[in-house]
Write a protein that holds these residues in place. Structure first.
Motif, short mmCIF file in Angstrom:
data_model
loop_
_atom_site.label_atom_id
_atom_site.label_comp_id
_atom_site.label_asym_id
_atom_site.label_seq_id
_atom_site.Cartn_x
_atom_site.Cartn_y
_atom_site.Cartn_z
N LEU A 37 0.83 -1.19 0.00
CA LEU A 37 0.00 0.00 0.00
C LEU A 37 0.87 1.25 0.00
O LEU A 37 0.66 2.17 -0.79
N ALA A 38 1.87 1.29 0.86
CA ALA A 38 2.76 2.45 0.94
C ALA A 38 3.49 2.67 -0.38
O ALA A 38 3.60 3.80 -0.87
N ASP A 39 3.96 1.59 -0.98
CA ASP A 39 4.70 1.68 -2.23
C ASP A 39 3.81 2.20 -3.36
O ASP A 39 4.15 3.15 -4.06
N VAL A 40 2.64 1.58 -3.52
CA VAL A 40 1.73 1.96 -4.60
C VAL A 40 1.25 3.40 -4.42
O VAL A 40 1.30 4.20 -5.36
N CYS A 41 0.79 3.73 -3.24
CA CYS A 41 0.23 5.06 -3.01
C CYS A 41 1.30 6.15 -3.05
O CYS A 41 1.05 7.24 -3.56
N PHE A 42 2.48 5.87 -2.54
CA PHE A 42 3.54 6.87 -2.59
C PHE A 42 3.90 7.18 -4.04
O PHE A 42 4.01 8.34 -4.44
N ASP A 43 4.07 6.12 -4.85
CA ASP A 43 4.41 6.32 -6.26
C ASP A 43 3.32 7.10 -6.99
O ASP A 43 3.61 7.93 -7.85
N LYS A 44 2.07 6.85 -6.63
CA LYS A 44 0.95 7.51 -7.30
C LYS A 44 0.80 8.97 -6.87
O LYS A 44 0.49 9.83 -7.70
N CYS A 45 1.05 9.25 -5.61
CA CYS A 45 0.67 10.55 -5.05
C CYS A 45 1.80 11.55 -4.81
O CYS A 45 1.54 12.75 -4.72
N VAL A 46 3.01 11.09 -4.66
CA VAL A 46 4.11 11.99 -4.30
C VAL A 46 5.05 12.12 -5.49
O VAL A 46 5.75 11.19 -5.85
N SER A 47 5.02 13.30 -6.12
CA SER A 47 5.85 13.50 -7.30
C SER A 47 7.26 13.96 -6.94
O SER A 47 8.22 13.56 -7.58
N LYS A 48 7.36 14.81 -5.92
CA LYS A 48 8.67 15.31 -5.50
C LYS A 48 8.77 15.17 -3.98
O LYS A 48 8.27 16.02 -3.24
N PRO A 49 9.43 14.10 -3.49
CA PRO A 49 9.57 13.95 -2.04
C PRO A 49 10.27 15.15 -1.42
O PRO A 49 11.23 15.68 -1.99
N GLY A 50 9.76 15.59 -0.31
CA GLY A 50 10.34 16.73 0.39
C GLY A 50 10.24 16.53 1.89
O GLY A 50 9.99 15.42 2.37
N ALA A 51 10.42 17.61 2.61
CA ALA A 51 10.39 17.55 4.07
C ALA A 51 8.99 17.30 4.61
O ALA A 51 8.82 16.76 5.70
N SER A 52 7.97 17.69 3.83
CA SER A 52 6.59 17.47 4.26
C SER A 52 5.72 17.27 3.02
O SER A 52 6.14 17.53 1.90
N LEU A 53 4.50 16.82 3.27
CA LEU A 53 3.54 16.60 2.19
C LEU A 53 2.68 17.85 2.01
O LEU A 53 2.31 18.50 2.99
N ASP A 54 2.36 18.17 0.75
CA ASP A 54 1.42 19.26 0.55
C ASP A 54 0.00 18.72 0.70
O ASP A 54 -0.20 17.53 0.89
N ARG A 55 -0.99 19.60 0.63
CA ARG A 55 -2.38 19.18 0.85
C ARG A 55 -2.83 18.15 -0.18
O ARG A 55 -3.53 17.21 0.14
N TYR A 56 -2.45 18.34 -1.44
CA TYR A 56 -2.84 17.39 -2.49
C TYR A 56 -2.26 16.02 -2.19
O TYR A 56 -2.97 15.02 -2.27
N GLU A 57 -0.97 15.96 -1.87
CA GLU A 57 -0.31 14.67 -1.60
C GLU A 57 -0.94 13.97 -0.40
O GLU A 57 -1.19 12.77 -0.44
N SER A 58 -1.21 14.73 0.63
CA SER A 58 -1.82 14.17 1.84
C SER A 58 -3.21 13.59 1.55
O SER A 58 -3.53 12.46 1.93
N ALA A 59 -4.03 14.36 0.84
CA ALA A 59 -5.37 13.89 0.49
C ALA A 59 -5.30 12.68 -0.45
O ALA A 59 -6.04 11.71 -0.29
N CYS A 60 -4.40 12.74 -1.41
CA CYS A 60 -4.24 11.64 -2.37
C CYS A 60 -3.82 10.36 -1.64
O CYS A 60 -4.37 9.29 -1.90
N LEU A 61 -2.87 10.47 -0.73
CA LEU A 61 -2.42 9.29 0.02
C LEU A 61 -3.55 8.69 0.85
O LEU A 61 -3.72 7.47 0.89
#
Length: 79
Positions: free
Chosen positions: A31-55
């Motif tokens: 789940l972490a692998d699939v959702c991270f690849d789908k939702c996080v385009s640029k890993p950073g120090a924190s997640l933006d609102r879109y990434e958080s909602a998408c995850l």
């Protein structure tokens, strides 16, 4: 072939629980692998609102789909 050996009921229960834990850990890792690849385009120090909602939505859909599949496999429903 060796005769079937009697397994201590406590040991059998322990082994079954460990198998369930291992399966759960596999699901979480997938789940972490699939959702991270789908939702996080640029890993950073924190997640933006879109990434958080998408995850959150991805994880929810992944788990609901898994439950539906398991229900159908076990004959629990065909709706």
């Amino acid at each position: 072939m060796a005769p079937q050996q009697s397994i201590d009921p406590q040991m059998a229960a322990f082994l079954e629980e460990e198998k369930r834990k291992a399966m759960f850990n596999e699901v979480v890792a997938k789940l972490a692998d699939v959702c991270f690849d789908k939702c996080v385009s640029k890993p950073g120090a924190s997640l933006d609102r879109y990434e958080s909602a998408c995850l959150s939505q991805c994880a929810l859909r992944y788990l609901e789909t898994g439950q539906l599949i398991m229900s159908r496999i076990s004959g629990g429903g065909m709706n």
